[in-house]
Design a protein around this motif. Structure first.
Motif, short mmCIF file in Angstrom:
data_model
loop_
_atom_site.label_atom_id
_atom_site.label_comp_id
_atom_site.label_asym_id
_atom_site.label_seq_id
_atom_site.Cartn_x
_atom_site.Cartn_y
_atom_site.Cartn_z
N LEU A 220 -86.60 26.12 -42.95
CA LEU A 220 -86.89 24.69 -42.96
C LEU A 220 -86.81 24.21 -44.40
CD1 LEU A 220 -90.09 24.37 -40.68
CD2 LEU A 220 -87.75 23.77 -40.05
N ASN A 221 -86.46 22.94 -44.59
CA ASN A 221 -86.53 22.37 -45.94
C ASN A 221 -87.38 21.10 -45.96
OD1 ASN A 221 -84.76 20.72 -44.57
ND2 ASN A 221 -83.08 20.92 -46.03
N GLY A 222 -88.30 21.02 -44.98
CA GLY A 222 -89.25 19.91 -44.96
C GLY A 222 -90.44 20.25 -44.08
N VAL A 223 -91.64 20.01 -44.60
CA VAL A 223 -92.88 20.24 -43.84
C VAL A 223 -93.77 19.03 -43.99
CG1 VAL A 223 -94.97 21.63 -43.63
CG2 VAL A 223 -92.80 22.74 -44.11
N SER A 224 -94.26 18.51 -42.86
CA SER A 224 -95.12 17.33 -42.87
C SER A 224 -96.54 17.72 -42.47
CB SER A 224 -94.61 16.27 -41.89
OG SER A 224 -93.24 16.02 -42.08
N VAL A 225 -97.52 17.13 -43.16
CA VAL A 225 -98.91 17.37 -42.80
C VAL A 225 -99.75 16.23 -43.35
CG1 VAL A 225 -99.47 18.70 -44.90
CG2 VAL A 225 -100.75 19.13 -42.78
N ILE A 226 -100.86 15.91 -42.68
CA ILE A 226 -101.85 15.00 -43.25
C ILE A 226 -103.13 15.80 -43.46
CG2 ILE A 226 -101.03 12.73 -42.51
CD1 ILE A 226 -102.66 12.96 -40.01
N ALA A 227 -103.61 15.78 -44.70
CA ALA A 227 -104.75 16.63 -45.06
C ALA A 227 -105.34 16.15 -46.37
CB ALA A 227 -104.31 18.09 -45.19
N GLY A 228 -106.50 16.70 -46.71
CA GLY A 228 -107.12 16.40 -47.99
C GLY A 228 -106.32 17.00 -49.13
N MET A 229 -106.64 16.57 -50.32
CA MET A 229 -105.94 17.09 -51.53
C MET A 229 -106.92 17.86 -52.41
SD MET A 229 -103.64 13.85 -52.80
CE MET A 229 -105.07 12.84 -53.23
N PRO A 230 -106.50 19.00 -52.95
CA PRO A 230 -105.27 19.72 -52.60
C PRO A 230 -105.43 20.46 -51.28
CG PRO A 230 -106.53 20.96 -54.21
CD PRO A 230 -107.27 19.67 -54.00
N TYR A 231 -104.36 20.54 -50.51
CA TYR A 231 -104.39 21.20 -49.21
C TYR A 231 -103.93 22.64 -49.37
CZ TYR A 231 -103.60 22.07 -44.24
OH TYR A 231 -103.64 22.59 -42.97
N SER A 232 -104.70 23.55 -48.80
CA SER A 232 -104.47 24.98 -49.05
C SER A 232 -103.07 25.44 -48.66
CB SER A 232 -105.53 25.81 -48.32
OG SER A 232 -105.50 25.56 -46.93
N SER A 233 -102.56 24.99 -47.51
CA SER A 233 -101.23 25.43 -47.08
C SER A 233 -100.15 24.93 -48.02
CB SER A 233 -100.96 24.93 -45.65
OG SER A 233 -101.80 25.57 -44.73
N CYS A 234 -100.28 23.71 -48.51
CA CYS A 234 -99.32 23.20 -49.50
C CYS A 234 -99.42 23.99 -50.80
CB CYS A 234 -99.56 21.72 -49.76
SG CYS A 234 -99.15 20.65 -48.35
N ALA A 235 -100.66 24.33 -51.18
CA ALA A 235 -100.85 25.12 -52.40
C ALA A 235 -100.22 26.50 -52.27
CB ALA A 235 -102.34 25.25 -52.71
N GLU A 236 -100.30 27.10 -51.07
CA GLU A 236 -99.70 28.41 -50.85
C GLU A 236 -98.17 28.32 -50.92
OE1 GLU A 236 -101.27 29.61 -47.11
OE2 GLU A 236 -103.32 29.86 -47.88
N ILE A 237 -97.61 27.25 -50.34
CA ILE A 237 -96.16 27.06 -50.42
C ILE A 237 -95.73 26.90 -51.87
CG2 ILE A 237 -94.27 25.47 -49.87
CD1 ILE A 237 -95.70 24.84 -47.25
N ALA A 238 -96.50 26.08 -52.62
CA ALA A 238 -96.16 25.82 -54.02
C ALA A 238 -96.28 27.07 -54.88
CB ALA A 238 -97.07 24.72 -54.57
N ALA A 239 -97.09 28.02 -54.45
CA ALA A 239 -97.25 29.26 -55.22
C ALA A 239 -96.05 30.18 -55.06
CB ALA A 239 -98.52 29.98 -54.78
N SER A 240 -95.28 29.97 -53.98
CA SER A 240 -94.14 30.86 -53.72
C SER A 240 -92.79 30.19 -53.93
CB SER A 240 -94.21 31.40 -52.29
OG SER A 240 -94.19 30.34 -51.35
N LYS A 241 -92.76 28.84 -53.93
CA LYS A 241 -91.50 28.12 -54.10
C LYS A 241 -91.74 26.88 -54.96
CE LYS A 241 -88.33 27.83 -51.04
NZ LYS A 241 -87.46 27.58 -49.86
N ASN A 242 -90.72 26.45 -55.65
CA ASN A 242 -90.80 25.19 -56.39
C ASN A 242 -90.63 24.03 -55.40
OD1 ASN A 242 -91.06 26.46 -58.93
ND2 ASN A 242 -88.82 26.68 -59.09
N ILE A 243 -91.57 23.12 -55.42
CA ILE A 243 -91.57 22.05 -54.42
C ILE A 243 -91.75 20.68 -55.06
CG2 ILE A 243 -92.53 23.57 -52.64
CD1 ILE A 243 -95.22 21.99 -53.07
N LYS A 244 -91.54 19.66 -54.24
CA LYS A 244 -91.92 18.29 -54.56
C LYS A 244 -92.26 17.61 -53.23
CE LYS A 244 -87.12 16.57 -54.52
NZ LYS A 244 -86.03 15.97 -55.31
N PHE A 245 -92.68 16.37 -53.29
CA PHE A 245 -93.06 15.65 -52.08
C PHE A 245 -92.22 14.38 -51.95
CE2 PHE A 245 -96.76 18.03 -53.47
CZ PHE A 245 -97.16 18.66 -52.30
#
Length: 354
Positions: A220-245
Protein backbone atom coordinates in the motif's frame (compact mmCIF):
# COMPACT_ATOMS: atom_id res chain seq x y z
CA UNK A 1 -24.27 17.13 94.77
CA UNK A 2 -25.78 13.80 93.73
CA UNK A 3 -28.51 15.62 91.83
CA UNK A 4 -25.88 17.69 90.00
CA UNK A 5 -23.92 14.58 88.95
CA UNK A 6 -27.08 12.91 87.79
CA UNK A 7 -27.93 15.90 85.60
CA UNK A 8 -24.46 15.92 84.06
CA UNK A 9 -24.67 12.19 83.32
CA UNK A 10 -28.08 12.56 81.73
CA UNK A 11 -26.83 15.43 79.57
CA UNK A 12 -23.86 13.34 78.35
CA UNK A 13 -26.13 10.42 77.48
CA UNK A 14 -28.47 12.70 75.55
CA UNK A 15 -25.54 14.22 73.57
CA UNK A 16 -24.22 10.76 72.65
CA UNK A 17 -27.66 9.65 71.53
CA UNK A 18 -28.08 12.67 69.26
CA UNK A 19 -24.61 12.13 67.73
CA UNK A 20 -25.44 8.49 67.05
CA UNK A 21 -28.67 9.46 65.31
CA UNK A 22 -26.82 11.97 63.13
CA UNK A 23 -24.24 9.36 62.15
CA UNK A 24 -26.98 6.88 61.25
CA UNK A 25 -28.64 9.45 58.97
CA UNK A 26 -25.53 10.47 57.00
CA UNK A 27 -23.66 7.17 57.00
CA UNK A 28 -25.14 5.45 53.90
CA UNK A 29 -24.31 8.40 51.61
CA UNK A 30 -20.57 7.85 52.15
CA UNK A 31 -20.54 4.10 52.70
CA UNK A 32 -18.13 1.86 50.84
CA UNK A 33 -14.43 2.10 50.08
CA UNK A 34 -13.69 4.34 47.07
CA UNK A 35 -11.17 3.21 44.46
CA UNK A 36 -7.88 4.94 45.42
CA UNK A 37 -7.45 6.08 41.79
CA UNK A 38 -10.79 7.92 41.89
CA UNK A 39 -10.79 11.57 43.01
CA UNK A 40 -12.40 12.08 46.39
CA UNK A 41 -15.34 14.50 46.61
CA UNK A 42 -14.41 18.07 47.53
CA UNK A 43 -14.96 18.38 51.28
CA UNK A 44 -15.71 22.09 50.92
CA UNK A 45 -18.41 21.55 48.29
CA UNK A 46 -22.13 21.44 49.13
CA UNK A 47 -23.58 18.03 49.96
CA UNK A 48 -24.18 15.91 46.85
CA UNK A 49 -27.84 15.05 46.29
CA UNK A 50 -27.46 12.10 43.96
CA UNK A 51 -30.50 9.85 43.64
CA UNK A 52 -30.66 6.50 45.44
CA UNK A 53 -31.18 3.23 43.56
CA UNK A 54 -30.46 4.87 40.21
CA UNK A 55 -29.48 2.84 37.12
CA UNK A 56 -26.67 4.67 35.38
CA UNK A 57 -26.42 2.89 32.03
CA UNK A 58 -23.52 4.13 29.89
CA UNK A 59 -22.86 3.08 26.30
CA UNK A 60 -19.40 3.67 24.87
CA UNK A 61 -17.05 2.04 22.32
CA UNK A 62 -15.43 -1.39 22.10
CA UNK A 63 -14.42 -3.07 25.35
CA UNK A 64 -10.75 -2.79 24.43
CA UNK A 65 -11.01 0.92 23.63
CA UNK A 66 -10.14 3.96 25.71
CA UNK A 67 -13.65 5.43 25.52
CA UNK A 68 -15.10 2.29 27.12
CA UNK A 69 -12.41 2.52 29.82
CA UNK A 70 -13.50 6.12 30.43
CA UNK A 71 -16.98 4.80 31.19
CA UNK A 72 -15.54 2.48 33.83
CA UNK A 73 -13.77 5.42 35.49
CA UNK A 74 -16.95 7.52 35.43
CA UNK A 75 -18.80 4.68 37.17
CA UNK A 76 -16.14 4.37 39.85
CA UNK A 77 -16.29 8.10 40.54
CA UNK A 78 -20.07 8.13 40.82
CA UNK A 79 -19.93 5.14 43.17
CA UNK A 80 -17.40 6.99 45.33
CA UNK A 81 -20.16 9.56 45.88
CA UNK A 82 -23.01 7.08 46.23
CA UNK A 83 -22.33 3.33 46.16
CA UNK A 84 -26.08 2.63 45.86
CA UNK A 85 -26.11 3.80 42.24
CA UNK A 86 -25.82 0.90 39.79
CA UNK A 87 -23.29 1.78 37.07
CA UNK A 88 -23.28 -0.33 33.90
CA UNK A 89 -21.03 0.19 30.86
CA UNK A 90 -22.12 -1.30 27.54
CA UNK A 91 -20.52 -1.53 24.10
CA UNK A 92 -21.78 0.91 21.47
CA UNK A 93 -20.82 3.08 18.52
CA UNK A 94 -21.02 6.79 17.71
CA UNK A 95 -24.05 6.50 15.43
CA UNK A 96 -26.12 3.93 17.31
CA UNK A 97 -25.45 5.67 20.63
CA UNK A 98 -27.36 8.76 19.48
CA UNK A 99 -30.43 6.63 18.75
CA UNK A 100 -30.15 4.90 22.13
CA UNK A 101 -29.99 8.26 23.91
CA UNK A 102 -32.97 9.66 22.02
CA UNK A 103 -35.01 6.56 22.89
CA UNK A 104 -33.88 6.74 26.56
CA UNK A 105 -32.34 3.27 26.27
CA UNK A 106 -29.10 4.55 27.76
CA UNK A 107 -28.31 7.45 30.10
CA UNK A 108 -24.79 8.46 29.05
CA UNK A 109 -23.03 7.70 25.77
CA UNK A 110 -20.28 8.98 23.49
CA UNK A 111 -20.38 10.14 19.90
CA UNK A 112 -18.30 12.23 17.53
CA UNK A 113 -18.90 15.88 16.73
CA UNK A 114 -19.39 14.94 13.07
CA UNK A 115 -22.02 12.31 13.90
CA UNK A 116 -23.74 14.72 16.28
CA UNK A 117 -23.95 17.28 13.47
CA UNK A 118 -25.51 14.70 11.14
CA UNK A 119 -28.00 13.70 13.83
CA UNK A 120 -29.06 17.31 14.39
CA UNK A 121 -29.38 17.94 10.64
CA UNK A 122 -30.98 14.61 9.73
CA UNK A 123 -28.21 13.76 7.24
CA UNK A 124 -25.82 10.84 6.79
CA UNK A 125 -27.36 7.73 8.32
CA UNK A 126 -30.11 9.77 10.00
CA UNK A 127 -33.28 10.08 7.93
CA UNK A 128 -34.61 12.93 10.09
CA UNK A 129 -33.26 15.34 12.70
CA UNK A 130 -32.78 13.66 16.07
CA UNK A 131 -33.92 15.21 19.34
CA UNK A 132 -33.76 14.13 22.95
CA UNK A 133 -29.99 13.98 23.47
CA UNK A 134 -27.77 16.62 25.08
CA UNK A 135 -24.13 17.57 25.43
CA UNK A 136 -21.99 16.90 28.52
CA UNK A 137 -18.28 17.27 27.64
CA UNK A 138 -15.75 17.08 24.83
CA UNK A 139 -12.94 14.79 25.96
CA UNK A 140 -10.64 14.01 23.05
CA UNK A 141 -9.97 14.94 19.46
CA UNK A 142 -9.36 12.49 16.63
CA UNK A 143 -7.25 13.97 13.84
CA UNK A 144 -7.31 12.82 10.21
CA UNK A 145 -3.97 11.24 9.21
CA UNK A 146 -3.44 10.08 5.62
CA UNK A 147 0.06 8.59 5.50
CA UNK A 148 1.98 8.32 2.21
CA UNK A 149 5.65 7.67 1.46
CA UNK A 150 7.90 10.74 1.66
CA UNK A 151 8.76 10.38 -2.04
CA UNK A 152 5.12 10.23 -3.14
CA UNK A 153 4.70 12.71 -6.05
CA UNK A 154 1.57 14.26 -4.48
CA UNK A 155 1.38 16.07 -1.14
CA UNK A 156 -2.25 17.22 -1.02
CA UNK A 157 -5.68 15.81 -1.70
CA UNK A 158 -6.11 18.30 -4.51
CA UNK A 159 -2.90 17.14 -6.21
CA UNK A 160 -4.00 13.53 -5.77
CA UNK A 161 -7.22 14.25 -7.68
CA UNK A 162 -5.77 16.60 -10.30
CA UNK A 163 -2.94 14.20 -11.18
CA UNK A 164 -5.19 11.13 -10.93
CA UNK A 165 -2.48 9.49 -8.91
CA UNK A 166 -2.98 5.67 -8.72
CA UNK A 167 -2.86 5.48 -4.95
CA UNK A 168 -3.28 2.13 -3.21
CA UNK A 169 -5.13 3.36 -0.15
CA UNK A 170 -6.58 1.82 3.00
CA UNK A 171 -9.65 3.77 4.12
CA UNK A 172 -10.40 1.79 7.30
CA UNK A 173 -13.02 -0.88 7.78
CA UNK A 174 -16.20 -0.42 5.79
CA UNK A 175 -18.71 1.86 7.51
CA UNK A 176 -16.21 3.03 10.13
CA UNK A 177 -15.79 6.68 11.04
CA UNK A 178 -12.60 7.06 9.00
CA UNK A 179 -14.08 5.28 5.97
CA UNK A 180 -17.12 7.54 6.08
CA UNK A 181 -14.90 10.61 6.31
CA UNK A 182 -12.68 9.49 3.42
CA UNK A 183 -15.74 8.95 1.27
CA UNK A 184 -16.93 12.48 2.15
CA UNK A 185 -13.53 14.04 1.45
CA UNK A 186 -13.17 12.42 -1.94
CA UNK A 187 -16.73 13.44 -2.81
CA UNK A 188 -15.82 17.03 -1.88
CA UNK A 189 -13.04 16.87 -4.50
CA UNK A 190 -15.44 15.26 -6.99
CA UNK A 191 -14.18 11.67 -7.06
CA UNK A 192 -15.26 8.23 -5.88
CA UNK A 193 -13.51 4.99 -5.00
CA UNK A 194 -14.33 3.78 -8.51
CA UNK A 195 -12.50 6.79 -9.95
CA UNK A 196 -9.37 5.82 -8.01
CA UNK A 197 -9.64 2.30 -9.42
CA UNK A 198 -9.97 3.72 -12.93
CA UNK A 199 -6.64 5.54 -12.42
CA UNK A 200 -4.94 2.22 -11.68
CA UNK A 201 -5.15 2.55 -7.91
CA UNK A 202 -7.27 0.63 -5.44
CA UNK A 203 -9.13 1.11 -2.16
CA UNK A 204 -8.80 -1.40 0.67
CA UNK A 205 -11.08 -1.70 3.72
CA UNK A 206 -8.54 -2.60 6.41
CA UNK A 207 -8.05 -2.07 10.11
CA UNK A 208 -5.05 0.03 11.07
CA UNK A 209 -2.93 -2.96 12.09
CA UNK A 210 -3.26 -4.77 8.76
CA UNK A 211 -2.96 -1.51 6.82
CA UNK A 212 0.26 -0.58 8.62
CA UNK A 213 1.82 -3.95 7.82
CA UNK A 214 0.93 -3.74 4.12
CA UNK A 215 2.18 -0.13 3.96
CA UNK A 216 5.52 -1.08 5.51
CA UNK A 217 5.81 -4.00 3.07
CA UNK A 218 5.15 -1.68 0.12
CA UNK A 219 1.82 -3.24 -0.88
CA UNK A 220 0.00 0.00 0.00
CA UNK A 221 1.14 3.59 -0.46
CA UNK A 222 -1.61 5.23 1.57
CA UNK A 223 -3.10 4.63 5.04
CA UNK A 224 -6.00 6.61 6.52
CA UNK A 225 -6.85 6.87 10.20
CA UNK A 226 -8.46 9.31 12.64
CA UNK A 227 -6.72 9.34 16.00
CA UNK A 228 -5.03 11.47 18.61
CA UNK A 229 -1.57 12.90 18.03
CA UNK A 230 0.92 11.37 18.04
CA UNK A 231 -0.76 8.10 17.07
CA UNK A 232 1.23 4.99 17.89
CA UNK A 233 0.60 3.16 14.59
CA UNK A 234 1.69 6.20 12.58
CA UNK A 235 4.76 6.52 14.80
CA UNK A 236 5.62 2.86 14.15
CA UNK A 237 5.28 3.36 10.39
CA UNK A 238 7.45 6.48 10.58
CA UNK A 239 10.12 4.54 12.47
CA UNK A 240 10.49 2.09 9.59
CA UNK A 241 9.82 4.26 6.52
CA UNK A 242 10.15 7.90 5.52
CA UNK A 243 6.64 9.31 5.41
CA UNK A 244 4.55 12.45 5.01
CA UNK A 245 0.84 13.20 5.29
CA UNK A 246 -1.58 14.35 2.60
CA UNK A 247 -2.73 17.87 3.38
CA UNK A 248 -6.14 19.47 2.87
CA UNK A 249 -6.52 22.95 1.46
CA UNK A 250 -8.08 25.77 3.45
CA UNK A 251 -11.31 25.74 1.44
CA UNK A 252 -11.89 22.07 2.29
CA UNK A 253 -11.17 22.68 5.96
CA UNK A 254 -13.61 25.58 6.01
CA UNK A 255 -16.29 23.46 4.35
CA UNK A 256 -15.90 20.56 6.77
CA UNK A 257 -15.83 22.94 9.73
CA UNK A 258 -19.52 23.47 8.99
CA UNK A 259 -20.19 19.75 9.34
CA UNK A 260 -19.03 19.12 12.89
CA UNK A 261 -15.28 18.98 12.28
CA UNK A 262 -12.62 21.40 13.51
CA UNK A 263 -9.50 22.67 11.77
CA UNK A 264 -6.33 21.00 13.00
CA UNK A 265 -2.66 20.92 12.07
CA UNK A 266 -0.30 17.98 12.44
CA UNK A 267 2.80 19.99 13.39
CA UNK A 268 6.15 19.24 11.76
CA UNK A 269 8.14 16.89 13.95
CA UNK A 270 5.10 15.13 15.41
CA UNK A 271 6.39 11.99 13.70
CA UNK A 272 9.92 10.90 12.83
CA UNK A 273 11.03 12.49 9.57
CA UNK A 274 7.95 14.71 9.22
CA UNK A 275 9.43 18.01 8.08
CA UNK A 276 6.32 20.08 7.30
CA UNK A 277 3.06 21.03 8.99
CA UNK A 278 0.01 19.23 7.61
CA UNK A 279 -3.34 21.00 7.43
CA UNK A 280 -6.07 18.58 8.45
CA UNK A 281 -9.37 18.28 10.32
CA UNK A 282 -10.47 16.54 13.50
CA UNK A 283 -13.65 15.48 15.19
CA UNK A 284 -14.28 15.68 18.90
CA UNK A 285 -15.17 12.66 21.01
CA UNK A 286 -18.13 13.98 22.97
CA UNK A 287 -19.96 12.60 26.01
CA UNK A 288 -23.73 13.05 25.73
CA UNK A 289 -26.76 12.41 27.96
CA UNK A 290 -30.36 11.39 27.38
CA UNK A 291 -33.19 13.81 28.03
CA UNK A 292 -34.24 11.85 31.13
CA UNK A 293 -30.77 11.70 32.68
CA UNK A 294 -30.74 12.90 36.29
CA UNK A 295 -29.43 16.47 36.51
CA UNK A 296 -27.19 15.86 39.52
CA UNK A 297 -25.71 12.71 37.96
CA UNK A 298 -24.82 14.63 34.80
CA UNK A 299 -23.43 17.52 36.88
CA UNK A 300 -21.13 15.18 38.78
CA UNK A 301 -19.99 13.40 35.61
CA UNK A 302 -19.22 16.77 34.04
CA UNK A 303 -17.34 17.79 37.18
CA UNK A 304 -15.24 14.61 37.08
CA UNK A 305 -14.40 14.89 33.38
CA UNK A 306 -13.29 18.51 33.73
CA UNK A 307 -11.35 18.17 36.99
CA UNK A 308 -7.58 17.82 37.16
CA UNK A 309 -7.98 14.55 39.06
CA UNK A 310 -10.31 13.23 36.36
CA UNK A 311 -7.95 14.32 33.59
CA UNK A 312 -5.01 12.65 35.35
CA UNK A 313 -6.96 9.40 35.71
CA UNK A 314 -8.05 9.38 32.07
CA UNK A 315 -4.53 10.22 30.88
CA UNK A 316 -3.46 6.86 32.30
CA UNK A 317 -6.07 5.27 30.04
CA UNK A 318 -5.05 7.17 26.90
CA UNK A 319 -2.66 10.10 26.58
CA UNK A 320 -5.06 11.60 24.03
CA UNK A 321 -7.36 12.64 26.87
CA UNK A 322 -4.67 14.68 28.62
CA UNK A 323 -3.42 16.14 25.33
CA UNK A 324 -6.85 17.61 24.65
CA UNK A 325 -8.45 18.18 28.07
CA UNK A 326 -7.52 21.30 30.02
CA UNK A 327 -10.66 21.73 32.14
CA UNK A 328 -14.01 23.44 31.55
CA UNK A 329 -12.74 25.44 28.57
CA UNK A 330 -11.94 22.33 26.53
CA UNK A 331 -14.92 20.47 27.96
CA UNK A 332 -17.43 22.89 26.46
CA UNK A 333 -15.52 23.46 23.21
CA UNK A 334 -17.11 22.38 19.96
CA UNK A 335 -20.36 21.06 21.45
CA UNK A 336 -23.04 21.80 18.86
CA UNK A 337 -25.95 20.06 20.59
CA UNK A 338 -27.76 21.79 23.48
CA UNK A 339 -26.16 21.16 26.87
CA UNK A 340 -27.92 18.98 29.41
CA UNK A 341 -29.15 21.11 32.35
CA UNK A 342 -26.68 19.38 34.68
CA UNK A 343 -23.80 20.18 32.35
CA UNK A 344 -25.01 23.75 31.77
CA UNK A 345 -25.07 24.30 35.53
CA UNK A 346 -21.50 23.04 35.86
CA UNK A 347 -20.12 25.26 33.08
CA UNK A 348 -22.01 28.28 34.43
CA UNK A 349 -20.49 27.75 37.86
CA UNK A 350 -17.07 27.28 36.23
CA UNK A 351 -17.47 30.66 34.55
CA UNK A 352 -17.17 29.47 30.94
CA UNK A 353 -20.87 29.69 30.07
CA UNK A 354 -22.96 32.83 30.37
Amino acid sequence: MKKFLACVLALCMLTGCLAGCAAEKTGPATAGTPDPSTPAPDASAPAVSLPDNYDLIMTFGAETGSVYAMGIQIGEYINSLNPNITCTVKVGSSGSNITLLCNNQTVIAHSGSDIIHEALMGTGDFTQPMTGFYGVASVMQSVLHVVVPADCPVSTFRELVEQKYPIKLSVGTQGSGIETLMRKLLAYYGVTYDDIASWGGKVEYLNIGDASTLFTDGQLNGVSVIAGMPYSSCAEIAASKNIKFLSLDEEAVESFSKEGYIAQTIPAGTYNGQTEDTLSIANLVTVCASGEADEEVVYQICKFLNSQDGIDILSNVNSGFAEYMTGPESGIAGIEVELHPGAARFYQEAGVLG
